[in-house]
Enzyme design. Structure first.
Site, PDB file in Angstrom:
ATOM      1  N   ALA A 155       0.667  -1.599   0.275  1.00 25.93           N
ATOM      2  CA  ALA A 155      -0.045   0.080   0.591  1.00 25.93           C
ATOM      3  C   ALA A 155       0.799   1.213  -0.052  1.00 25.93           C
ATOM      4  O   ALA A 155      -0.110   2.179   0.036  1.00 25.93           O
ATOM      5  CB  ALA A 155      -0.544  -0.142   1.251  1.00 25.93           C
ATOM      6  N   ARG A 213      13.184 -23.684  -4.674  1.00 26.68           N
ATOM      7  CA  ARG A 213      14.261 -23.638  -5.163  1.00 26.68           C
ATOM      8  C   ARG A 213      14.957 -22.168  -5.104  1.00 26.68           C
ATOM      9  O   ARG A 213      16.344 -22.248  -4.326  1.00 26.68           O
ATOM     10  CB  ARG A 213      14.052 -24.555  -6.576  1.00 26.68           C
ATOM     11  CG  ARG A 213      14.015 -25.172  -6.929  1.00 26.68           C
ATOM     12  CD  ARG A 213      14.337 -25.112  -8.131  1.00 26.68           C
ATOM     13  NE  ARG A 213      13.261 -24.701  -9.914  1.00 26.68           N
ATOM     14  CZ  ARG A 213      12.590 -25.393 -10.154  1.00 26.68           C
ATOM     15  NH1 ARG A 213      12.191 -26.506  -9.875  1.00 26.68           N
ATOM     16  NH2 ARG A 213      11.764 -24.441 -10.364  1.00 26.68           N
ATOM     17  N   ASP A 241      -0.058  -4.516  12.546  1.00 25.18           N
ATOM     18  CA  ASP A 241       0.007  -2.856  11.139  1.00 25.18           C
ATOM     19  C   ASP A 241      -1.022  -2.384  10.924  1.00 25.18           C
ATOM     20  O   ASP A 241      -2.058  -2.087   9.258  1.00 25.18           O
ATOM     21  CB  ASP A 241       0.382  -3.887  10.440  1.00 25.18           C
ATOM     22  CG  ASP A 241       1.046  -3.822   9.014  1.00 25.18           C
ATOM     23  OD1 ASP A 241       1.233  -2.430   9.159  1.00 25.18           O
ATOM     24  OD2 ASP A 241       0.655  -3.958   7.772  1.00 25.18           O
TER      25      ASP A 241
HETATM   26 ZN    ZN Z   1       4.170  -3.371   5.025  1.00 29.21          ZN
END
Ligand code: ZN
Length: 400
Positions: free
Chosen positions: A140, A232, A283
């Site tokens: 964002a 991988r 967050d």
């Molecule tokens: Zn972030």
């Protein structure tokens, strides 16, 4: 500077189970002048009885939550700090996402570290998330403000953030694959004592290993805004099991445990692989707790729909709209880990990451009396900062 009243009054919290020494067991906790004290020394050494006794009703006492990533710079920081107390957060790193240089120069001087008080959770220093990140993994963050070249070293960093960065910053998120990034990671972590987190990155596992060898100790919201796990080249996710790191290195990683950004099975993979490194983060956007609608934060416009926040007009998830107490509960229920593990992921681990475990994140004698009373569903019923009750769940029956 202390904001705790010095009275010498001793408060004993009893009929409680403490989160201490990686377990939960019956023990009292004694507090004087904002500090957890040793009852034995006090009782036998000073011949003192507690002045106040609080019956905790058999509930759990854990250290206050430490939030290392909460995006909220467009709201007055005092309001954020105040609002966090009801969610068990007693100290936090206000997080600034990628912004133009003048925004950093304006914001940084206004935010200084402070202990918590009745007015709000303590400030542990900023988390600067960007602008030195990958455009391809911007999430964002506003692309036009991203800076992709660190070959100028600390000069580039200081020109971007301004001179207040040095004393006000706890964490910087950097994409380790950017040119010049390793020198900057080394200089920030070793010369300035700032924790470097790697994230918003297209880095391979090799980039990640180089970054850890240079001094990085944290991964920003693991799984989100980085290369997905590939057998991988597992990318930064592979650092959880890499054997090519120095023996004494410890890598912590943030997990947004809102039940949306990280699937419960994904949280289990991370936790079972590297349980001591997990740091729960919300967050959270300042939309946290707000109803569906469109909001403007800094450089961003966010649509909030059905408990999710999107960059306006897109399907890109912005930060979460959960608080850390909900994340602890979601993590506990989603991974079926122990209560100790869930609580330490929001207390001891962030304290160790930040190097503040001598003051915060534990209930050891001599540490700050920032703690929570929780029921067995890990619902926060009381928040204490510096030994003072700063939040009480209205329905709690505990008499203070
Ligand atoms: Zn972030």
């Amino acid at each position: 500077m202390t904001q705790v009243e010095v009275t010498g009054t001793i408060t004993k919290f009893h009929n409680c189970r403490l989160l201490k020494n990686h377990s939960i067991y019956w023990e009292d906790i004694w507090v004087r002048d904002g500090i957890i004290i040793d009852p034995q020394k006090c009782f036998y050494g000073e011949r003192r009885d507690p002045d106040i006794k609080v019956n905790c009703g058999g509930n759990i006492i854990a250290p206050g939550y430490i939030e290392t990533q909460i995006n909220d710079m467009q709201v007055e920081i005092k309001k954020v700090a105040e609002g966090l107390m009801a969610h068990g957060v007693t100290s936090f790193c206000p997080t600034v996402i990628t912004s133009p240089s003048d925004v950093y120069r304006k914001i940084l001087p206004t935010i200084s570290r402070c202990n918590g008080s009745r007015e709000g959770a303590g400030v542990l220093g900023l988390h600067l998330e960007g602008p030195f990140i990958s455009k391809a993994k911007k999430g964002a963050h506003p692309e036009e403000c991203i800076a992709s070249d660190l070959t100028g070293g600390l000069t580039t960093v200081d020109e971007m953030y301004g001179s207040h960065m040095i004393d006000r910053t706890s964490i910087v998120t950097i994409a380790p694959e950017l040119p010049g990034a390793l020198e900057v990671i080394s200089a920030l972590s070793k010369d300035r004592g700032i924790r470097v987190s790697i994230g918003h990155s297209e880095g391979t596992i090799k980039d990640g290993e180089r970054a850890v060898r240079a001094g990085a100790t944290f991964i920003t919201h693991l799984f989100n805004a980085m290369l997905p796990f590939h057998h991988r080249d597992p990318g930064l996710v592979g650092l959880l099991t890499s054997w090519k790191l120095p023996k004494d290195s410890m890598v912590y990683y943030g997990i947004i445990a809102d039940g949306i950004h990280t699937h419960p099975a994904t949280m289990r993979i991370a936790h079972r692989t590297h349980p001591n490194g997990i740091v729960l983060v919300s967050d959270s956007m300042c939309a946290a707790g707000l109803s569906p609608g469109t909001y403007h934060f800094g450089q961003q416009t966010i649509d909030v729909k059905e408990k999710k926040a999107y960059v306006a007009g897109t399907e890109t998830l912005a930060g979460s709209i959960a608080f850390l107490d909900e994340c602890v509960q979601t993590f506990y229920n989603g991974t079926e880990c122990s209560k100790v593990e869930a609580l330490e992921a929001a207390t001891l681990h962030p304290a160790l990451l930040l190097g503040i475990e001598d003051r915060k994140g534990t209930l050891e004698y001599g540490t700050d009396a920032d703690f929570l009373i929780l029921d067995d569903d890990l619902q926060v019923t009381h928040t204490y900062i510096g030994g003072q009750c700063v939040y009480k769940l209205p329905t709690s029956l505990i008499q203070l």
